[in-house]
Each structure stands twice: as structure tokens, then as C-alpha cells.
Design an enzyme around this catalytic site. Structure first.
Site, short mmCIF file in Angstrom:
data_model
loop_
_atom_site.label_atom_id
_atom_site.label_comp_id
_atom_site.label_asym_id
_atom_site.label_seq_id
_atom_site.Cartn_x
_atom_site.Cartn_y
_atom_site.Cartn_z
CG ASP A 80 -2.12 0.95 1.07
OD1 ASP A 80 -2.26 1.60 0.01
OD2 ASP A 80 -2.91 1.05 2.02
CE LYS A 81 -0.05 7.08 -2.75
NZ LYS A 81 -1.15 8.13 -2.85
CG HIS A 82 -0.58 7.76 4.09
ND1 HIS A 82 -1.93 7.85 4.27
CD2 HIS A 82 -0.04 8.89 4.64
CE1 HIS A 82 -2.22 8.97 4.91
NE2 HIS A 82 -1.09 9.61 5.14
CB SER A 83 -0.62 10.78 -0.60
OG SER A 83 -0.44 12.18 -0.81
CB THR A 120 -8.73 8.50 -2.34
OG1 THR A 120 -7.40 9.03 -2.51
CG2 THR A 120 -8.94 7.37 -3.32
NE ARG A 168 -4.21 13.78 17.41
CZ ARG A 168 -3.92 13.36 16.19
NH1 ARG A 168 -4.42 12.21 15.74
NH2 ARG A 168 -3.14 14.08 15.42
CB SER A 183 -3.59 9.35 13.50
OG SER A 183 -4.81 9.46 12.79
CE LYS A 187 -6.65 6.36 9.27
NZ LYS A 187 -6.10 7.22 10.32
CE LYS A 188 -2.51 4.03 4.14
NZ LYS A 188 -3.27 3.69 2.91
#
Length: 435
Positions: A80-83, A120, A168, A183, A187-188
Site C-alpha cells: 500500500d501507499k499513503h500520501s 480519494t 484531538r 493515527s 490504520k495502515k
């Protein structure tokens, strides 16, 4: 340990044990720790910080607060990726099917728009019938049969993050690096990943405005993720102008389809997609080096396998089976579409990408508050890249709006976000580093 003791220790700058952090997060998830205690904990972390070991323990405790997906029978590397977010950043939509077509499994947990950046999930909801929260069986079947599924987080994945983030948000403790890391990564990690690549952006359209800030965030995120057991690296990328030549939900889906059909060659968007794909293919062991990785990614794009994979994913998650062939029949279209004329002769030399994102929100393409409905049809298309030579009146973009009045305001906002100079700007690499 009593929760007030955990709060006291962190308030006094002491290092918390993994057991104490785990107990606190478990109690918060179960409801035995009050919102006041959770808020005090967040404030203590905000002021005193956390060591890397503490941040890893917090991330793992939040991951384990709910379900952790198991893909041991997938038969493919789980990637996976995260931006960190930007304007016109629809990379996930093309990247997931490219990777799946190359042999990876991509259970991609994505989010909604945040501030001036697009989300997304908001883009995917432009597609009629697309289910961003499928049940567990449908998710597994889609990943196994198609290779990728881009969905939103369910209530069963990292519920502690949802609870703590809500606290928060109303206690001014969002901007804490350990809490940001936990955070994002909880999730990832709950998605059952084996490898992760981060796209950490800097510039006028990013949350980190300088390269130094982006590099610091990348080092912390990658370090914590690796210590938590997921092979992770990060690319540092430029967000000083919209990444795609479209900004807005349905418009970015249309842009994705055009990309998958081979119509966006030589763009900054293509450069980032292939850079991320290459890193992910090498990191997962599918490719042995950068040349092989790029060749694989380009091959599945050019022979249509990536486009076919995207179409199958959309159909498997409830969308129309013929979206690629008949996208105009499904994607919403704005009532008013007008060119945005250049205000002077010269070169597009600078852009405040954040203002472009805010202009999309003003058009109705984003939220001012969580309960706001989104108009998926509005935004900007055919955005000209920096370094483009223009003359007065040439279109630098097209605005898509609900009314003529909205369109006029958006034209003015977009023009104000660009600078036109007599000389072209210096060429800037879109990918500036690897952590």
C-alpha cells in the site's frame, strides 16, 4: 496501571512502557477511560512528546484496538501507499491497479478530503454505485480476484484512532508528531500490510511547506512503521502546483481514466505514479531493481492491463462495468463550464496550490464542516502546468461550476493563485528524495 498515573507520568516527561500505553488505549476503546482522561493524555503527549519506542507502542496498541486483516492466503505481496495530501493528487486511483496488474495485492484504505486537499473516497463516490465501505467478504473477494480494492476505513479497523482523533480535533492537539504517526500508521497496519511506501509532500499545496519539514515527517513515519514490522520507505515530492491537470472529484476520476488510457504521458503525475510504483515493486520483491520495476509498470499501463484491473475493481465494488468506455454517461457534469483566461502575456511561473484547493471547496467540491454535502461535478480541468507560455486570454484552465456567478468567482480565485512572469521558472524535479 491507573489511567491517571499514565497521564501523570507523561505530563512529567517520563517514558511510558508499552504495557501502560496498551492498557490506556484498550481502556479508551472499551469506554472505561473517560473523554477527559483521553484529552489529558493527548495534551500531555502534545507538550512532552514521545520517544520512538513509545510512538511504536502507541501505533501498535491503536492497530490492535480492532480487527487486523489477514491476507496470508492471498498468494501475493500485500502493499500500500499513503500520501500526506495535496491538490489534484489522484495517484492512488492509477497506482493500485498498476500494482495489482504487476502481481501485488493492494487493500488500500483511503480517506476523505482534509482542509484544502482532496480525498480519494470523495472522488470514488463520484462513481454511481461504488461502495467505499464494502462488507468483509466483498473486500476479500475483490482483493483476491482483482488484486486491489480502494475503500474507506470501517468501524472495525483501528477504532481507537477514530476515538482519539475526535478528541484531538476539539482539544487543539492535532499537530503532535507522535499522534499524527500513530493515527496514520495504525490504520495502515490494521490493513495487514507487508510493505508500505509513503508519499510525503512539501510546498504551497502541502501541509509541510518546506523540504526540511517533509523530510523530518518522512523519517519519523518510516522509522516507526519499520519498527512496527512493516517494510516502509518514503518519497519526498513537490506540491507547489496541482499534481494532475484536474482538481475536483469527478474531474479527477475522468483524469484517472485518461491516464489509464495512456493520455497523460510526460506529465508530473506520470513521474510520481511510476516513482511510487517502482519503489513498491522493488520493496515487495516483485521487481529486482529500478529498471525492471519501471518496465513492469509501463508495460501493464501500455498494454491495457492496468485499465482493465481498474474497471474490474469498480465493477466488483458496485460501480458500472463499462465506466471506462462510457465515463461521460456516469460521471456528473457541472451546469456551467467556462475557460479561465490568462491575465497577462508570459510564462506561468508560480502557483499557490493551496488556494486552488480552497477554490474547489468554494465551488462546493469540498466540505467546510463534516456534515456538508459535496458537489462531485465541480472543480477545474485542463490546468496548465508551470512553465507554460501564455498570452492574454489564453485558457489556463476550465472551471466547472453550478452557476455563472460561482464560475466567475472561481475564475478570479484561480487567476489570483498563479503568477505570470516574463521569464520561465527554473525546472523543478517532482520527486526530490527517498527516505
Amino acid at each position: 496501571m491507573l489511567p491517571q498515573e499514565t497521564i501523570r507520568q507523561k505530563r512529567d516527561g517520563e517514558e511510558l512502557s508499552a504495557a501502560a500505553i496498551g492498557e490506556f488505549i484498550a481502556g479508551m476503546t472499551a469506554g472505561t477511560i473517560t473523554e477527559g482522561q483521553a484529552a489529558a493524555f493527548a495534551m500531555a503527549v502534545y507538550f512532552k512528546g514521545m520517544s520512538r519506542a513509545e510512538t511504536v507502542a502507541l501505533t501498535l496498541a491503536m492497530r490492535d484496538s480492532g480487527d487486523v486483516l489477514d491476507w496470508s492466503d492471498a498468494g501475493r505481496p500485500i502493499v500500500d501507499k499513503h500520501s500526506t495530501g495535496g491538490v489534484g493528487d489522484n495517484v492512488s486511483l492509477m497506482l493500485a491497479p498498476i500494482l495489482a496488474a504487476c502481481g501485488a495485492a493492494v487493500p488500500m484504505i483511503s480517506g476523505r478530503g482534509l482542509g484544502h486537499t482532496g480525498g480519494t473516497l470523495d472522488k470514488l463516490e463520484s462513481i454511481p454505485g461504488y461502495q467505499i465501505r464494502p462488507d468483509g467478504r466483498r473486500l476479500r473477494d475483490t482483493v483476491r480476484n482483482v488484486g486491489c480494492a480502494i475503500i474507506g476505513p470501517t468501524g472495525d479497523l483501528a477504532p481507537a484512532d477514530r476515538i482519539l482523533y475526535g478528541i484531538r480535533d476539539v482539544t487543539a492537539t492535532v499537530d503532535s508528531m507522535p499522534l499524527i504517526c500513530a493515527s496514520i500508521l495504525s490504520k495502515k497496519l490494521a490493513a495487514g500490510l507487508e510493505t508500505l511506501v509513503l508519499d510525503v509532500k512539501f510546498g504551497s499545496g502541502a501541509f509541510m511547506t518546506s523540504i526540511a519539514e517533509a523530510e523530518e515527517l518522512a523519517r519519523i513515519l518510516a522509522g516507526v512503521a519499520n519498527d512496527a514490522g512493516v517494510r516502509t520507505s518514503a518519497l519526498i515530492t513537490d506540491m507547489n502546483e496541482p499534481l494532475a491537470d484536474a482538481a475536483g472529484n469527478a474531474l479527477e476520476i475522468a483524469n484517472c481514466i485518461a491516464f489509464l488510457k495512456g493520455e497523460k504521458k510526460g506529465t508530473r503525475l506520470e513521474a510520481i505514479v511510476f516513482a511510487l510504483a517502482g519503489q513498491m515493486l522493488m520493496q515487495s520483491g516483485i521487481a529486482s531493481g529500478p529498471t525492471e520495476a519501471e518496465t513492469m509498470a509501463r508495460t501493464v499501463l501500455e498494454n491495457g492491463q492496468a485499465a482493465e484491473t481498474f474497471a474490474r475493481m469498480v465493477s466488483a465494488l458496485g460501480g458500472p462495468a463499462d465506466l471506462l468506455e462510457r465515463s461521460s454517461a456516469y460521471l456528473p457534469e457541472a451546469a456551467v463550464i467556462l475557460p479561465v483566461p490568462a491575465s497577462a502575456d508570459g510564462f506561468l511561473s508560480a502557483c499557490n496550490a493551496r488556494e486552488v484547493g480552497l477554490a474547489v471547496i468554494e465551488l462546493g467540491g469540498g466540505r467546510r464542516k463534516p456534515s456538508d454535502a459535496i458537489d462531485h461535478s465541480v472543480g477545474f480541468s485542463r490546468l496548465m502546468p508551470l512553465e507554460t507560455s501564455v498570452r492574454v486570454g489564453d485558457p489556463i484552465a476550465f472551471v466547472h461550476a453550478r452557476t455563472a456567478s460561482d464560475a466567475e468567482k472561481a475564475c478570479a480565485a484561480l487567476n489570483a493563485s498563479y503568477r505570470i512572469s516574463a521569464d520561465p521558472p527554473e525546472d523543478r524535479p517532482v520527486v526530490t528524495g527517498l527516505v
